[in-house]
Each structure stands twice: as structure tokens, then as C-alpha cells.
Design a protein around this motif. Structure first.
Motif, mmCIF file in Angstrom:
data_model
loop_
_atom_site.group_PDB
_atom_site.id
_atom_site.type_symbol
_atom_site.label_atom_id
_atom_site.label_comp_id
_atom_site.label_asym_id
_atom_site.label_seq_id
_atom_site.Cartn_x
_atom_site.Cartn_y
_atom_site.Cartn_z
ATOM 1 N N GLY A 101 1.165 -1.448 -0.071
ATOM 2 C CA GLY A 101 -0.262 0.102 -0.160
ATOM 3 C C GLY A 101 0.911 1.617 0.295
ATOM 4 N N THR A 102 2.341 0.479 -0.184
ATOM 5 C CA THR A 102 2.678 2.040 -0.209
ATOM 6 C C THR A 102 3.326 2.942 -1.437
ATOM 7 N N LYS A 103 2.639 4.703 -1.329
ATOM 8 C CA LYS A 103 3.265 5.074 -2.895
ATOM 9 C C LYS A 103 3.847 4.448 -3.545
ATOM 10 N N THR A 104 4.023 4.375 -4.992
ATOM 11 C CA THR A 104 5.295 3.742 -5.416
ATOM 12 C C THR A 104 4.908 4.286 -7.017
ATOM 13 N N GLN A 105 6.391 5.053 -7.490
ATOM 14 C CA GLN A 105 6.682 5.547 -9.468
ATOM 15 C C GLN A 105 7.522 4.689 -10.077
ATOM 16 N N LEU A 106 7.033 4.531 -10.853
ATOM 17 C CA LEU A 106 8.670 3.600 -11.914
ATOM 18 C C LEU A 106 8.837 4.520 -12.795
ATOM 19 N N ILE A 107 10.350 4.875 -13.125
ATOM 20 C CA ILE A 107 9.946 6.127 -13.899
ATOM 21 C C ILE A 107 11.339 5.280 -15.281
ATOM 22 N N GLN A 108 11.018 4.690 -16.449
ATOM 23 C CA GLN A 108 12.009 4.120 -17.353
ATOM 24 C C GLN A 108 11.943 4.903 -18.211
#
Length: 151
Positions: A101-108
């Protein structure tokens, strides 16, 4: 009047002809073909096709599952997709929460883009499933790709 737009090549091979159509087998939505793909940045073109893949994946889910994205390269978990974006010319980003439930962001970078879609059991069954692919596909027609979405 003849259509002068070129269509991108796409192909899929399947072991079972009775399986649902894949994103490569479906016609591209008009909002995606309004501008030739040759005129789009690699990030924009990857972004549009990812939305089509996510939407197609969700069409095959039951009401007990939602789409999530598994990470390649180790035990780094999953990201329950809540949004997707791109930044020209070469970045794609995914917004969401991880399996805790942790806010997550992937930048690729588009040159390293690998996305594994997973059907994850829904966390809250009282609400209808969150079908992000359909919302993202609807959003394709709202932006020309030139302006920044503040929301």
C-alpha cells in the motif's frame, strides 16, 4: 478519399487460436491514429501502446482481480497501476502503490522499457474493480501530447 496514413507493423503468434484477441490484433483507436506514429516521440508512442496493452489485459480479468505491474530484476515486488505518463522524448512513468500500500512510482527510459502485467487479487471487494486501462484509453483523446496535465 484514400487513407495516406501508414500503420505501424504489429504481429503476434499464439499456440491456441481460440484465445482472446491481443492488442496487436485489434485495430488502433482513432485517437491513436490521428497523428502518424512517425511524428510521435518514442515516449509518447510507447505510452499509447502501453495503455492499449493494459486495457486489453483488463478485458480478460474477472471482478476479483485488478491489473498490477511486476518489476524485473530482483525481488522488488509489484506496482498496482493507478496512472501512467510520459515525458518527451524518452521517459515513461508508472504511478501507483506497492503490495504493502506504499505510494510507488517507476520512471523508465523507453530503451529499457519492460512491463509485466499481473492479475492481482483485489484488496477491497465492496467496490467495483479499478479498470485503469479503460480510463487511460479514454484520456488519450483529451490531450494532444503538447500540454502538461496539471491533474
Amino acid at each position: 478519399m484514400a487513407d495516406t496514413k501508414t500503420s505501424p507493423r504489429a504481429r503476434v503468434s499464439k499456440c491456441d487460436d481460440d484465445t482472446p484477441l491481443t492488442a496487436e490484433q485489434k485495430p488502433l483507436p482513432e485517437v491513436v491514429t490521428e497523428r502518424p506514429y512517425e511524428d510521435k516521440s518514442p515516449a509518447e508512442w510507447a505510452y499509447e501502446r502501453l495503455i492499449l496493452y493494459i486495457q486489453n489485459f483488463e478485458e480478460q480479468l474477472d471482478n476479483e482481480h485488478e491489473v498490477a505491474m511486476g518489476f524485473a530484476g530482483g525481488e522488488v515486488g509489484i506496482l498496482r497501476i493507478e496512472g501512467i505518463g510520459y515525458f518527451d522524448p524518452d521517459l515513461v512513468t508508472f504511478y501507483g502503490t506497492d503490495d504493502e500500500g506504499t505510494k510507488t512510482q517507476l520512471i523508465q527510459h523507453v530503451s529499457q522499457l519492460n512491463v509485466m502485467l499481473r492479475a492481482e487479487p483485489r484488496e477491497e471487494t465492496s467496490e467495483p474493480p479499478n479498470r485503469i486501462g479503460f480510463r487511460l484509453a479514454a484520456d488519450l483523446g483529451k490531450h494532444s501530447g503538447a500540454e502538461v496535465d496539471e491533474g
